[in-house]
Scaffold this active site. Structure first.
Site, PDB file in Angstrom:
ATOM      1  N   GLY A 285       0.830  -1.269   0.066  1.00  0.00           N
ATOM      2  CA  GLY A 285      -0.295   0.033   0.134  1.00  0.00           C
ATOM      3  C   GLY A 285       0.832   1.351  -0.032  1.00  0.00           C
ATOM      4  O   GLY A 285       0.524   2.256   0.817  1.00  0.00           O
TER       5      GLY A 285
ATOM      6  N   TYR B  18     -13.081  -2.216  11.017  1.00  0.00           N
ATOM      7  CA  TYR B  18     -11.985  -1.713  11.066  1.00  0.00           C
ATOM      8  C   TYR B  18     -11.283  -1.858  12.206  1.00  0.00           C
ATOM      9  O   TYR B  18      -9.992  -2.515  12.459  1.00  0.00           O
ATOM     10  CB  TYR B  18     -11.743   0.008  10.579  1.00  0.00           C
ATOM     11  CG  TYR B  18     -10.482   0.436  10.676  1.00  0.00           C
ATOM     12  CD1 TYR B  18      -9.726   0.469   9.303  1.00  0.00           C
ATOM     13  CD2 TYR B  18     -10.084   1.245  11.491  1.00  0.00           C
ATOM     14  CE1 TYR B  18      -8.597   1.152   9.327  1.00  0.00           C
ATOM     15  CE2 TYR B  18      -8.816   2.016  11.288  1.00  0.00           C
ATOM     16  CZ  TYR B  18      -8.092   1.813  10.121  1.00  0.00           C
ATOM     17  OH  TYR B  18      -6.842   2.434  10.077  1.00  0.00           O
TER      18      TYR B  18
ATOM     19  N   ASN C  22       1.383  -2.525   5.495  1.00  0.00           N
ATOM     20  CA  ASN C  22       0.993  -0.960   5.567  1.00  0.00           C
ATOM     21  C   ASN C  22      -0.571  -0.998   4.827  1.00  0.00           C
ATOM     22  O   ASN C  22      -1.321  -0.191   5.131  1.00  0.00           O
ATOM     23  CB  ASN C  22       1.791   0.010   5.160  1.00  0.00           C
ATOM     24  CG  ASN C  22       1.352   1.399   4.940  1.00  0.00           C
ATOM     25  OD1 ASN C  22       0.957   2.185   5.896  1.00  0.00           O
ATOM     26  ND2 ASN C  22       0.949   1.734   3.302  1.00  0.00           N
TER      27      ASN C  22
ATOM     28  N   VAL D 248      -3.478  -6.910  -2.097  1.00  0.00           N
ATOM     29  CA  VAL D 248      -2.698  -7.920  -1.019  1.00  0.00           C
ATOM     30  C   VAL D 248      -3.736  -8.650  -0.164  1.00  0.00           C
ATOM     31  O   VAL D 248      -3.289  -9.626   0.611  1.00  0.00           O
ATOM     32  CB  VAL D 248      -1.899  -7.175   0.181  1.00  0.00           C
ATOM     33  CG1 VAL D 248      -0.522  -6.653  -0.730  1.00  0.00           C
ATOM     34  CG2 VAL D 248      -2.421  -5.932   0.570  1.00  0.00           C
TER      35      VAL D 248
HETATM   36  P1  NDP Z   1      -3.967   5.874   1.929  1.00  0.00           P
HETATM   37  O1  NDP Z   1      -5.310   5.897   1.857  1.00  0.00           O
HETATM   38  O2  NDP Z   1      -3.489   7.279   2.138  1.00  0.00           O
HETATM   39  O3  NDP Z   1      -3.308   4.882   1.335  1.00  0.00           O
HETATM   40  C1  NDP Z   1      -3.362   3.346   1.306  1.00  0.00           C
HETATM   41  C2  NDP Z   1      -2.618   2.909   0.437  1.00  0.00           C
HETATM   42  O4  NDP Z   1      -2.809   1.422   0.608  1.00  0.00           O
HETATM   43  C3  NDP Z   1      -2.583   3.409  -1.014  1.00  0.00           C
HETATM   44  O5  NDP Z   1      -1.488   3.451  -1.737  1.00  0.00           O
HETATM   45  C4  NDP Z   1      -3.624   2.195  -1.717  1.00  0.00           C
HETATM   46  O6  NDP Z   1      -3.574   2.087  -3.256  1.00  0.00           O
HETATM   47  C5  NDP Z   1      -3.188   1.122  -1.118  1.00  0.00           C
HETATM   48  N1  NDP Z   1      -4.148  -0.267  -0.801  1.00  0.00           N
HETATM   49  C6  NDP Z   1      -5.306  -0.040  -0.540  1.00  0.00           C
HETATM   50  N2  NDP Z   1      -5.641  -1.254  -0.292  1.00  0.00           N
HETATM   51  C7  NDP Z   1      -4.820  -2.097  -0.883  1.00  0.00           C
HETATM   52  C8  NDP Z   1      -5.016  -3.609  -1.335  1.00  0.00           C
HETATM   53  N3  NDP Z   1      -6.080  -4.306  -1.128  1.00  0.00           N
HETATM   54  N4  NDP Z   1      -3.821  -4.005  -1.797  1.00  0.00           N
HETATM   55  C9  NDP Z   1      -2.603  -3.139  -2.106  1.00  0.00           C
HETATM   56  N5  NDP Z   1      -2.695  -1.924  -1.775  1.00  0.00           N
HETATM   57  C10 NDP Z   1      -3.838  -1.272  -1.354  1.00  0.00           C
HETATM   58  O7  NDP Z   1      -4.050   5.371   3.613  1.00  0.00           O
HETATM   59  P2  NDP Z   1      -3.007   5.914   4.874  1.00  0.00           P
HETATM   60  O8  NDP Z   1      -1.695   6.261   4.148  1.00  0.00           O
HETATM   61  O9  NDP Z   1      -3.471   6.816   5.668  1.00  0.00           O
HETATM   62  O10 NDP Z   1      -2.855   4.518   5.721  1.00  0.00           O
HETATM   63  C11 NDP Z   1      -1.812   3.489   5.626  1.00  0.00           C
HETATM   64  C12 NDP Z   1      -2.058   2.385   6.587  1.00  0.00           C
HETATM   65  O11 NDP Z   1      -2.235   3.077   7.932  1.00  0.00           O
HETATM   66  C13 NDP Z   1      -3.425   1.879   6.871  1.00  0.00           C
HETATM   67  O12 NDP Z   1      -3.030   0.408   7.100  1.00  0.00           O
HETATM   68  C14 NDP Z   1      -4.325   2.477   7.873  1.00  0.00           C
HETATM   69  O13 NDP Z   1      -5.258   1.817   8.354  1.00  0.00           O
HETATM   70  C15 NDP Z   1      -3.161   3.053   8.794  1.00  0.00           C
HETATM   71  N6  NDP Z   1      -3.692   4.069   9.520  1.00  0.00           N
HETATM   72  C16 NDP Z   1      -3.842   5.103   9.035  1.00  0.00           C
HETATM   73  C17 NDP Z   1      -4.367   6.307   9.621  1.00  0.00           C
HETATM   74  C18 NDP Z   1      -4.311   7.681   9.324  1.00  0.00           C
HETATM   75  O14 NDP Z   1      -4.864   8.758  10.071  1.00  0.00           O
HETATM   76  N7  NDP Z   1      -4.280   7.876   7.992  1.00  0.00           N
HETATM   77  C19 NDP Z   1      -4.679   6.265  11.441  1.00  0.00           C
HETATM   78  C20 NDP Z   1      -4.384   4.672  11.750  1.00  0.00           C
HETATM   79  C21 NDP Z   1      -3.889   3.792  10.988  1.00  0.00           C
HETATM   80  P3  NDP Z   1      -4.892   1.787  -3.999  1.00  0.00           P
HETATM   81  O15 NDP Z   1      -6.144   2.697  -3.587  1.00  0.00           O
HETATM   82  O16 NDP Z   1      -4.462   2.622  -5.478  1.00  0.00           O
HETATM   83  O17 NDP Z   1      -4.945   0.494  -4.269  1.00  0.00           O
END
Ligand code: NDP
Length: 251
Positions: free
Chosen positions: A15, A161, A96, A70
């Site tokens: 991700g 979640y 991630n 993933v």
């Molecule tokens: P974003 O939405 O900014 O980025 C998420 C990334 O994950 C994107 O690149 C997306 O790409 C990718 N992604 C989503 N689903 C899949 C999948 N099934 N397979 C592969 N790639 C995937 O999120 P954040 O950067 O904010 O979050 C990253 C992590 O941090 C997550 O696990 C989130 O739960 C955790 N987190 C974030 C918080 C926040 O406040 N931002 C708070 C607590 C935890 P695409 O959409 O192109 O597939």
């Protein structure tokens, strides 16, 4: 100094087209470009992934960009085959990839539940299952799971979640015990509110109300999470099985 004698390591960050994953990938590239082969991944937005790949290469690091879900065991198997062919086995795995879902539990469909659990939790099984055999053979490895404070305390309207991240936290603690004899460290970072697209659904008012609740008076930045990921990836060989909260003293 010549770097030809340095044993390069491979890090796989799921991700990583945007947000925290992208910041982490760029951090590895910026910190030691000749030390790391960096594998990035996202499911849908290919253009973001290619932009991240270009930015990593501009910093002088090798990079492999893999599109794929993933949450699918078969997709992950194929991604690991491609990583093995290009760079060899994975030394550092950062789980991630994640998605959030806001809504009442009683209105959630079983398809929505499956999507949240597959993306946030089953993905961790899928990637660990492929990364661990090599780590056990070489008697070293790092697994870093990106979790949430909601996995610690639960959130209304984010039950699935919270369940997925709570599962990730339990998985982290249990797997750390199983892998400690093999010198593999498994830790999680329980993030609070980090300023990424995941929070862009908030109105300006809601965003300010959230910030007002955080003693640090601001959201965290993706780079701050990246710094901690890099720190865990490059040291702390006696620190394992921990859920490290990174939330500006919010929760
Ligand atoms: P974003 O939405 O900014 O980025 C998420 C990334 O994950 C994107 O690149 C997306 O790409 C990718 N992604 C989503 N689903 C899949 C999948 N099934 N397979 C592969 N790639 C995937 O999120 P954040 O950067 O904010 O979050 C990253 C992590 O941090 C997550 O696990 C989130 O739960 C955790 N987190 C974030 C918080 C926040 O406040 N931002 C708070 C607590 C935890 P695409 O959409 O192109 O597939």
């Amino acid at each position: 100094m010549s770097t030809s004698h340095i044993h390069k390591k491979t890090v796989f960050i799921t991700g990583s087209g945007r947000g925290i994953g992208r910041a982490a990938a760029l951090y590895f590239a910026g910190a030691a470009p000749k030390m790391w082969n960096i594998v990035i991944n996202s499911r849908s937005r290919r253009e973001e992934l290619l932009k991240t790949e270009a930015d990593i290469k501009a910093l002088g690091a090798d990079c492999l960009a893999l599109s794929g879900d993933v949450g699918s065991f078969e997709n992950v198997r194929s991604m690991f085959a491609q990583i093995n062919e290009r760079f060899g086995p994975v030394d550092v795995l950062v789980n991630n990839a994640g998605i959030a879902h806001l809504g009442l539990f009683s209105e959630m469909s079983s398809e929505q539940w499956d999507l949240i659990l597959n993306t946030n939790l089953t993905s961790v099984f899928n990637c660990c299952r492929h990364a661990i055999p090599h780590m056990v053979r070489q008697k070293s490895g790092k697994i870093i799971n990106i979790s949430s404070v909601w996995g610690n305390v639960g959130a209304s309207c984010e039950v699935a979640y919270s369940a997925a991240k709570g599962g990730m936290n339990a998985l982290t603690r249990a797997l750390a015990k199983e892998l400690a004899p093999s010198n593999i460290q498994v830790n999680a970072i329980a993030c609070g509110a980090i300023d990424t697209e995941m929070n862009q659904c908030l109105s300006a008012e809601d965003r300010q109300a959230l910030i007002d609740e955080i003693p640090a008076c601001r959201m965290g930045t993706p780079r701050e999470v990246a710094e901690l990921i890099y720190d865990l990836a490059t040291g702390h060989s006696y620190l394992t099985g921990q859920i490290i909260t990174l939330d500006g003293a919010w929760i």
